[in-house]
Design an enzyme around this catalytic site. Sequence first.
Site, short mmCIF file in Angstrom:
data_model
loop_
_atom_site.label_atom_id
_atom_site.label_comp_id
_atom_site.label_asym_id
_atom_site.label_seq_id
_atom_site.Cartn_x
_atom_site.Cartn_y
_atom_site.Cartn_z
N GLY A 164 30.98 45.13 57.61
CA GLY A 164 31.31 43.83 57.06
C GLY A 164 30.08 42.98 56.79
O GLY A 164 30.17 41.77 56.72
N GLU A 200 19.49 53.40 54.07
CA GLU A 200 20.13 53.88 52.85
C GLU A 200 19.35 53.40 51.64
O GLU A 200 18.69 52.36 51.70
CB GLU A 200 21.56 53.31 52.72
CG GLU A 200 22.59 54.00 53.55
CD GLU A 200 23.98 53.45 53.35
OE1 GLU A 200 24.13 52.39 52.69
OE2 GLU A 200 24.93 54.08 53.84
N LEU A 203 21.47 49.79 46.64
CA LEU A 203 22.05 49.73 45.29
C LEU A 203 22.06 48.27 44.86
O LEU A 203 22.62 47.41 45.56
CB LEU A 203 23.46 50.34 45.29
CG LEU A 203 23.54 51.78 45.83
CD1 LEU A 203 24.99 52.25 45.91
CD2 LEU A 203 22.71 52.74 44.98
N HIS A 208 32.31 46.85 44.40
CA HIS A 208 32.95 47.29 45.65
C HIS A 208 34.37 47.75 45.31
O HIS A 208 35.22 46.93 44.99
CB HIS A 208 32.98 46.15 46.66
CG HIS A 208 33.64 46.52 47.95
ND1 HIS A 208 33.98 45.60 48.91
CD2 HIS A 208 34.01 47.71 48.45
CE1 HIS A 208 34.54 46.22 49.93
NE2 HIS A 208 34.57 47.50 49.67
N LYS A 237 35.88 38.34 50.94
CA LYS A 237 36.48 38.62 49.64
C LYS A 237 37.22 37.39 49.15
O LYS A 237 37.83 36.66 49.96
CB LYS A 237 37.44 39.81 49.74
CG LYS A 237 36.70 41.11 50.02
CD LYS A 237 37.65 42.24 50.39
CE LYS A 237 36.86 43.46 50.82
NZ LYS A 237 37.72 44.45 51.51
N GLU A 275 36.09 52.64 51.65
CA GLU A 275 35.30 51.71 50.83
C GLU A 275 34.11 52.39 50.18
O GLU A 275 33.40 53.15 50.85
CB GLU A 275 34.72 50.59 51.71
CG GLU A 275 35.74 49.68 52.33
CD GLU A 275 35.07 48.47 52.98
OE1 GLU A 275 35.79 47.52 53.25
OE2 GLU A 275 33.85 48.48 53.22
N ARG A 291 42.94 49.87 59.20
CA ARG A 291 43.98 48.85 59.39
C ARG A 291 44.66 48.54 58.06
O ARG A 291 44.18 48.95 57.01
CB ARG A 291 43.32 47.56 59.90
CG ARG A 291 42.27 47.06 58.91
CD ARG A 291 41.76 45.67 59.20
NE ARG A 291 40.98 45.17 58.08
CZ ARG A 291 39.70 45.40 57.85
NH1 ARG A 291 39.02 46.15 58.70
NH2 ARG A 291 39.10 44.92 56.79
C1 MV4 Z 1 25.08 48.20 50.68
C2 MV4 Z 1 24.65 47.44 49.57
C3 MV4 Z 1 23.72 48.00 48.73
N1 MV4 Z 1 23.22 49.22 48.99
N2 MV4 Z 1 24.55 49.42 50.88
C4 MV4 Z 1 27.77 44.85 52.69
C5 MV4 Z 1 28.93 44.99 53.59
C6 MV4 Z 1 28.91 46.36 54.08
N3 MV4 Z 1 30.26 46.85 54.16
C7 MV4 Z 1 28.08 47.13 53.13
N4 MV4 Z 1 27.41 46.16 52.31
C8 MV4 Z 1 26.52 46.53 51.37
N5 MV4 Z 1 25.99 47.75 51.54
C9 MV4 Z 1 23.65 49.90 50.06
N6 MV4 Z 1 23.14 51.11 50.30
C10 MV4 Z 1 25.21 46.19 49.38
C11 MV4 Z 1 26.14 45.71 50.28
C12 MV4 Z 1 26.70 44.42 49.99
C13 MV4 Z 1 28.06 44.27 49.68
C14 MV4 Z 1 28.94 45.34 49.66
C15 MV4 Z 1 30.26 45.18 49.36
C16 MV4 Z 1 30.75 43.92 49.03
C17 MV4 Z 1 29.89 42.85 49.04
C18 MV4 Z 1 28.56 43.00 49.36
C19 MV4 Z 1 27.71 41.90 49.35
C20 MV4 Z 1 26.40 42.05 49.68
C21 MV4 Z 1 25.89 43.32 50.02
#
Ligand code: MV4
Length: 450
Positions: A164, A200, A203, A208, A237, A275, A291
């Site tokens: 999260g 990682e 990106l 999402h 969200k 996700e 969930r």
């Molecule tokens: C990332 C990413 C970019 N690259 N992983 C944020 C919440 C967590 N569930 C994973 N997240 C992210 N992981 C990589 N390798 C960018 C995010 C991220 C994000 C992801 C989903 C929805 C909103 C977001 C907001 C900021 C960063």
Amino acid sequence: MFDKILIANRGEIALRVLRACKELGIATVAVHSTADEDAMHVRLADESVCIGPPPAKDSYLNIPALLAACEITGADAVHPGYGFLSENARFAEILAEHNVHFIGPRPEHIRLMGDKIAAKRAAARLGIPTVPGSAGGIGSDEEARRLAGDIGFPVMVKAAAGGGGRGMKVIRTAADLPSALAAARAEAKAGFGDDTLYLEKYLERPRHIEIQVLGDGKGRAIHLGERDCSLQRRHQKVWEEGPSPALNAPARDAIGDTVARAMREIKYLGVGTVEFLYDDGAFHFIEMNTRIQVEHPVTEMITDIDLVLEQIRLAADNDLQLAQDGVKFHGHAIECRINAENAVSFRPSPGKIIHYHPPGGLGVRVDSAVYHGYAIPPFYDSLVGKLIVHGKTRGECLMRLRRALDEFVIDGVETNLPLFRALAQEKDIIDGDYHIHWLEEFLGRGALQP
Ligand code: MV4
């Protein structure tokens, strides 16, 4: 089937679960803190039990109080909703030890997906595409530097116990590595009591996209398509929709089949969400939620499947009756999370609702537990309710959304309705052309200043 379900939650999801129980002819027990005596789910339940004072740790997270409430009322199952104890494997085990069914996955799957490194490893083993990165936790800074060099900058460091968005950092150059790792380690240790980190590829502007799954724990599992949840602010969200404007039917079938096959392989039980970050036409697994989610109505509207009802049936050891080719996707759905907060500053705005008029008409659904004269307590999240709109096409859905937002009246507290009215007119939104940073960039432009 269960005889009596205790709903270990509050607000709109408690009411949502209660509705499914009623349709199934199952008796309901509401639990509530002293701040929620006037809540709608308490009024509508067959029985209610006060489980403690307002702070969630003393009430909705109070496992001994919940066990006592099960004992007193003779409830044979607990539905945890979302948040609170919904992804607490230990809670699921304790209930089982007391002969009460947990309406959710088996504890081992909750625990597996709670460990983000183990979850990612499992996903990769099951043939689900993941983000390129470290194979497991990272040890020394030297090892991290080597790994980051292999992956290529920018990289992201994440906490194994996180999720999260908590405990993550973007690292753009090798020079920034040591300080970012130290900060992430400290945050993870303080936040989760576990400072295991992983790396990682970062990106930059993905979407999402999450896949809804259903399994019966006996090797049958299907997917119910995707939701695009890219529109978010600070990992909350704001707007979710399905199908994703970025996918076509073959892409949906391909990722859906991959995920469903994986769920069959692990004999997943109940509802779940896998996700992904979707970037340049490719899916990259990030996490799995074990969930029911806030945004589940989007999927319900486009599949006509009652996810909470299915969740209850599956927990009661029924076989999955739905077949993948029996799942038909129709039209488009958008959900707006209506919060009691200032639309510009996002400051919470609890208080009494002095006028409430939810919209209605064809294709409009409001999942909310508030009512005229209800006082929103200051102790919990600021979700007032969810507006879910369905249409045959995305265009029709947007048209209905604008109309429904226009009709919606909530007076006495501030809400983010003005934000949604603005979003529904915005070109990029109308075109479906957005990513996970779009909303924060939009807000940063001051698009909403009065
Ligand atoms: C990332 C990413 C970019 N690259 N992983 C944020 C919440 C967590 N569930 C994973 N997240 C992210 N992981 C990589 N390798 C960018 C995010 C991220 C994000 C992801 C989903 C929805 C909103 C977001 C907001 C900021 C960063």
